[in-house]
Design an enzyme around this catalytic site. Structure first.
Site, mmCIF file in Angstrom:
data_model
loop_
_atom_site.group_PDB
_atom_site.id
_atom_site.type_symbol
_atom_site.label_atom_id
_atom_site.label_comp_id
_atom_site.label_asym_id
_atom_site.label_seq_id
_atom_site.Cartn_x
_atom_site.Cartn_y
_atom_site.Cartn_z
ATOM 1 N N ASN A 9 0.872 -1.170 0.000
ATOM 2 C CA ASN A 9 0.000 0.000 0.000
ATOM 3 C C ASN A 9 0.913 1.226 0.000
ATOM 4 O O ASN A 9 1.455 1.594 1.037
ATOM 5 C CB ASN A 9 -0.892 0.000 1.255
ATOM 6 C CG ASN A 9 -1.722 1.277 1.359
ATOM 7 O OD1 ASN A 9 -1.856 2.017 0.376
ATOM 8 N ND2 ASN A 9 -2.264 1.549 2.533
ATOM 9 N N LYS A 11 0.136 4.204 -0.355
ATOM 10 C CA LYS A 11 -0.556 5.411 0.141
ATOM 11 C C LYS A 11 -0.293 6.564 -0.841
ATOM 12 O O LYS A 11 -0.229 6.320 -2.039
ATOM 13 C CB LYS A 11 -0.090 5.746 1.551
ATOM 14 C CG LYS A 11 -0.075 4.522 2.472
ATOM 15 C CD LYS A 11 0.059 4.877 3.910
ATOM 16 C CE LYS A 11 0.223 3.609 4.721
ATOM 17 N NZ LYS A 11 0.005 3.795 6.120
ATOM 18 N N HIS A 94 -9.625 1.384 4.402
ATOM 19 C CA HIS A 94 -8.371 1.540 5.151
ATOM 20 C C HIS A 94 -8.607 2.503 6.316
ATOM 21 O O HIS A 94 -9.386 3.449 6.197
ATOM 22 C CB HIS A 94 -7.279 2.077 4.219
ATOM 23 C CG HIS A 94 -5.917 2.050 4.837
ATOM 24 N ND1 HIS A 94 -5.500 3.007 5.729
ATOM 25 C CD2 HIS A 94 -4.900 1.155 4.720
ATOM 26 C CE1 HIS A 94 -4.263 2.709 6.121
ATOM 27 N NE2 HIS A 94 -3.886 1.593 5.523
ATOM 28 N N GLU A 166 -5.898 -4.901 10.291
ATOM 29 C CA GLU A 166 -4.902 -3.866 10.531
ATOM 30 C C GLU A 166 -5.239 -3.125 11.825
ATOM 31 O O GLU A 166 -6.047 -2.184 11.808
ATOM 32 C CB GLU A 166 -4.897 -2.863 9.377
ATOM 33 C CG GLU A 166 -4.534 -3.459 8.046
ATOM 34 C CD GLU A 166 -3.824 -2.462 7.150
ATOM 35 O OE1 GLU A 166 -2.723 -2.754 6.720
ATOM 36 O OE2 GLU A 166 -4.379 -1.370 6.927
ATOM 37 N N GLY A 172 1.924 2.353 10.623
ATOM 38 C CA GLY A 172 2.867 3.457 10.479
ATOM 39 C C GLY A 172 3.537 3.867 11.776
ATOM 40 O O GLY A 172 4.140 4.937 11.865
ATOM 41 N N SER A 212 2.919 -2.121 10.364
ATOM 42 C CA SER A 212 4.373 -2.143 10.610
ATOM 43 C C SER A 212 5.014 -3.496 10.308
ATOM 44 O O SER A 212 5.941 -3.919 11.001
ATOM 45 C CB SER A 212 4.683 -1.690 12.049
ATOM 46 O OG SER A 212 4.214 -0.369 12.244
#
Ligand code: PEP
Length: 251
Positions: A9, A11, A94, A166, A172, A212
């Site tokens: 991903n 982003k 997401h 997630e 992140g 992560s």
């Protein structure tokens, strides 16, 4: 029994030029990948990435879609537009979209329907916030996201659906869930699926872990029986690092 899927991903990262540089490096590094690999890139990168992966097994995904077929939705992209670009996957729900763009279980539900109508494969993200986790609400939140997000879909629709667990506090932040924790929570998600689907279907749905994941923790996470792959943010931006992760996505 379930083919693992490692998905990037990106982003809001990488111009077309940067995407080309990345792919030139990545493609030879993962030519022997045993898992399915997908790159979910910004809308502006879809055409160039699709062109560059031609002749490889790498799949391409978008990171969002609008639920309406067409119309007065300035700035939005429809499932038809993605289909025309031969996109394979679309990330739906997401946590960054839920947090910053007001996405809800209801909009997630409509977006999954829009994808399925055009034979696009949704990667549906679910996960609890830190507050919810600390409040002992993880299972309740996941149950709701699954019940509402998948409301109305038939068993056969789940052939196309991938779920990404997630935990929001792990995205992140450099703090991944432990492999035991991620395994147990994904096991719980499958238990919820069993309530709504015949066993022959619920056992086939792939459930990734995201948060992560990197080359240092992928081996342990992927050794867990419930974890069917990863959705990778930060660590998917460097070809060498992403390739290392792909190599642990064994079938
Ligand atoms: C993500 O954005 O889906 C994600 C898992 O990000 P990161 O790997 O950076 O935590």
């Amino acid at each position: 029994m379930r083919t693992p899927i490692i998905a990037a991903n990106w982003k809001m990262n990488k111009t077309q030029k940067e995407a080309k540089v990345f792919l030139k490096e990545l493609i030879p590094l993962i030519s022997d990948a045993e898992c399915e690999v997908a790159l979910c890139v910004p809308f502006t990168g879809l055409a160039v990435v699709k062109r560059m992966v031609k002749g490889t097994k790498i799949k391409v995904g978008a990171q969002n879609v609008h639920f309406a077929e067409k119309g007065a939705y300035t700035g939005e992209i429809s499932a038809d537009m993605l289909k025309e670009l031969k996109v394979d996957y679309v990330i739906i729900g997401h946590s960054e979209r839920r947090q910053y763009f007001g996405e809800t279980d209801e909009s997630v539900n409509k977006k999954i329907a829009a994808c399925l109508a055009k034979k696009l494969r949704p990667i549906v993200c679910v996960g609890e916030t830190l507050e919810e986790r600390e409040g002992g609400l993880t299972e309740k939140v996941l149950e709701r996201q699954i019940r509402e997000g998948f409301r109305g879909f038939k068993s056969k629709d789940f052939d196309k659906i991938v779920i990404a667990y997630e935990p929001v506090w792990a995205i992140g932040t450099g703090k991944n869930a432990t492999s035991e924790d991620a395994n147990a929570t994904i096991g719980y998600i499958r238990q919820v699926l069993r309530k709504y689907l015949p066993k022959s279907i619920s056992e086939k749905v792939r459930i990734q872990y995201g948060g992560s994941m990197n080359s240092g923790n992928v081996k342990e996470l992927m050794s867990m029986p419930e974890i069917d792959g990863g959705l990778i943010g930060s660590a998917s931006l460097k070809a060498e690092e992403f390739a290392k992760i792909v190599h642990y996505g064994r079938a």
